[in-house]
Scaffold this motif. Structure first.
Motif, PDB file in Angstrom:
ATOM      1  N   ASP A 102       1.256  -9.876   2.079  1.00 32.45           N
ATOM      2  CA  ASP A 102       1.509 -11.311   1.669  1.00 32.45           C
ATOM      3  C   ASP A 102       0.580 -12.598   2.492  1.00 32.45           C
ATOM      4  O   ASP A 102       0.461 -13.546   2.128  1.00 32.45           O
ATOM      5  CB  ASP A 102       3.037 -11.538   1.612  1.00 32.45           C
ATOM      6  CG  ASP A 102       3.707 -11.357   3.030  1.00 32.45           C
ATOM      7  OD1 ASP A 102       4.759 -11.662   3.137  1.00 32.45           O
ATOM      8  OD2 ASP A 102       2.926 -10.580   3.912  1.00 32.45           O
ATOM      9  N   ARG A 103       0.325 -11.642   3.779  1.00 30.67           N
ATOM     10  CA  ARG A 103      -0.399 -12.778   4.684  1.00 30.67           C
ATOM     11  C   ARG A 103      -1.741 -12.700   4.577  1.00 30.67           C
ATOM     12  O   ARG A 103      -2.409 -13.611   4.934  1.00 30.67           O
ATOM     13  CB  ARG A 103       0.128 -12.685   6.046  1.00 30.67           C
ATOM     14  CG  ARG A 103       1.459 -12.770   6.102  1.00 30.67           C
ATOM     15  CD  ARG A 103       2.015 -12.648   7.766  1.00 30.67           C
ATOM     16  NE  ARG A 103       2.088 -11.046   8.029  1.00 30.67           N
ATOM     17  CZ  ARG A 103       2.166 -10.709   9.104  1.00 30.67           C
ATOM     18  NH1 ARG A 103       2.414 -11.403  10.136  1.00 30.67           N
ATOM     19  NH2 ARG A 103       2.113  -9.200   9.221  1.00 30.67           N
ATOM     20  N   THR A 104      -2.575 -11.395   4.377  1.00 32.13           N
ATOM     21  CA  THR A 104      -3.985 -11.304   4.322  1.00 32.13           C
ATOM     22  C   THR A 104      -4.162  -9.823   4.015  1.00 32.13           C
ATOM     23  O   THR A 104      -3.450  -9.218   3.364  1.00 32.13           O
ATOM     24  CB  THR A 104      -4.591 -11.403   5.802  1.00 32.13           C
ATOM     25  OG1 THR A 104      -5.908 -11.700   5.937  1.00 32.13           O
ATOM     26  CG2 THR A 104      -4.007 -10.548   6.651  1.00 32.13           C
TER      27      THR A 104
ATOM     28  N   ASP B 110       0.911  -1.783  11.166  1.00 27.70           N
ATOM     29  CA  ASP B 110       1.059  -2.947  12.004  1.00 27.70           C
ATOM     30  C   ASP B 110       1.601  -4.086  11.660  1.00 27.70           C
ATOM     31  O   ASP B 110       1.173  -5.437  11.832  1.00 27.70           O
ATOM     32  CB  ASP B 110      -0.090  -3.278  12.967  1.00 27.70           C
ATOM     33  CG  ASP B 110      -1.443  -3.785  11.875  1.00 27.70           C
ATOM     34  OD1 ASP B 110      -1.123  -3.345  10.563  1.00 27.70           O
ATOM     35  OD2 ASP B 110      -2.577  -3.891  12.625  1.00 27.70           O
ATOM     36  N   LEU B 111       2.493  -4.077  10.468  1.00 26.34           N
ATOM     37  CA  LEU B 111       3.248  -5.126   9.820  1.00 26.34           C
ATOM     38  C   LEU B 111       4.707  -4.981  10.049  1.00 26.34           C
ATOM     39  O   LEU B 111       5.022  -4.067  10.296  1.00 26.34           O
ATOM     40  CB  LEU B 111       2.745  -4.998   8.175  1.00 26.34           C
ATOM     41  CG  LEU B 111       1.468  -5.175   8.095  1.00 26.34           C
ATOM     42  CD1 LEU B 111       1.187  -4.742   6.578  1.00 26.34           C
ATOM     43  CD2 LEU B 111       0.799  -6.684   8.209  1.00 26.34           C
ATOM     44  N   PRO B 112       5.319  -6.163  10.019  1.00 25.85           N
ATOM     45  CA  PRO B 112       6.890  -6.174  10.096  1.00 25.85           C
ATOM     46  C   PRO B 112       7.374  -5.630   8.930  1.00 25.85           C
ATOM     47  O   PRO B 112       7.088  -5.503   7.885  1.00 25.85           O
ATOM     48  CB  PRO B 112       7.290  -7.338  10.366  1.00 25.85           C
ATOM     49  CG  PRO B 112       6.072  -8.429   9.799  1.00 25.85           C
ATOM     50  CD  PRO B 112       4.854  -7.500   9.998  1.00 25.85           C
TER      51      PRO B 112
ATOM     52  N   PHE C  28       0.051  -3.178  -0.614  1.00 24.84           N
ATOM     53  CA  PHE C  28      -0.386  -1.862  -1.448  1.00 24.84           C
ATOM     54  C   PHE C  28      -1.787  -1.817  -1.050  1.00 24.84           C
ATOM     55  O   PHE C  28      -2.284  -2.700  -0.245  1.00 24.84           O
ATOM     56  CB  PHE C  28      -0.442  -2.400  -2.984  1.00 24.84           C
ATOM     57  CG  PHE C  28      -1.467  -3.546  -3.464  1.00 24.84           C
ATOM     58  CD1 PHE C  28      -2.853  -3.259  -3.616  1.00 24.84           C
ATOM     59  CD2 PHE C  28      -1.016  -4.763  -3.427  1.00 24.84           C
ATOM     60  CE1 PHE C  28      -3.467  -4.327  -4.056  1.00 24.84           C
ATOM     61  CE2 PHE C  28      -1.736  -5.685  -3.624  1.00 24.84           C
ATOM     62  CZ  PHE C  28      -3.070  -5.575  -4.043  1.00 24.84           C
ATOM     63  N   PHE C  29      -2.094  -0.530  -1.392  1.00 22.82           N
ATOM     64  CA  PHE C  29      -3.697  -0.213  -0.819  1.00 22.82           C
ATOM     65  C   PHE C  29      -4.642  -0.350  -2.159  1.00 22.82           C
ATOM     66  O   PHE C  29      -4.388   0.002  -3.171  1.00 22.82           O
ATOM     67  CB  PHE C  29      -3.341   1.353  -0.371  1.00 22.82           C
ATOM     68  CG  PHE C  29      -2.686   1.763   0.858  1.00 22.82           C
ATOM     69  CD1 PHE C  29      -2.669   1.043   2.037  1.00 22.82           C
ATOM     70  CD2 PHE C  29      -1.642   2.760   0.451  1.00 22.82           C
ATOM     71  CE1 PHE C  29      -1.935   1.205   3.190  1.00 22.82           C
ATOM     72  CE2 PHE C  29      -0.899   3.002   1.858  1.00 22.82           C
ATOM     73  CZ  PHE C  29      -0.994   2.155   2.980  1.00 22.82           C
TER      74      PHE C  29
END
Length: 108
Positions: A54-56, A73-75, A81-82
């Motif tokens: 959602d951020r980048t 490295d995401l909260p 998705f990949f």
């Protein structure tokens, strides 16, 4: 209708050159600040992998193997998705999944 052997071989070579479709696996679990193994089958190396959220998006280009160890490295509670594209422009995409919580927040 008859085809010469050279025409049949040329058509077969064309089909084989397209490569197998890319199927990227959705991880069973991705945990905040732990390593998530991203795997896929098919396609023709090198691969460009994007981790879309959602951020980048994070981009990893020129991958030659069909696995990638990603430091998650995401909260927790981030949907992502990949997405992958190979050297012949074939693409694959995982299902949407959610980062699971962890006591470790050192990577954030």
């Amino acid at each position: 209708m008859r085809f010469s052997l050279s025409v049949v071989l040329a058509m077969a070579a064309s089909v084989l050159a397209q490569g197998d479709p890319i199927v990227i696996d959705t991880p069973a679990s991705a945990v905040q600040c732990q390593t998530t193994l991203v795997t896929w089958t098919g396609g023709v190396a090198p691969f460009n992998l994007s981790i879309v959220h959602d951020r980048t998006a994070e981009h990893y280009n020129g991958l030659t193997e069909r696995t990638f160890a990603w430091n998650t490295d995401l909260p927790a509670n981030t949907d992502l998705f990949f997405f992958i594209i190979d050297s012949t422009s074939h693409t694959g995409q995982s299902s949407l999944f959610l980062i699971q919580p962890s006591e470790d927040s050192s990577c954030l």
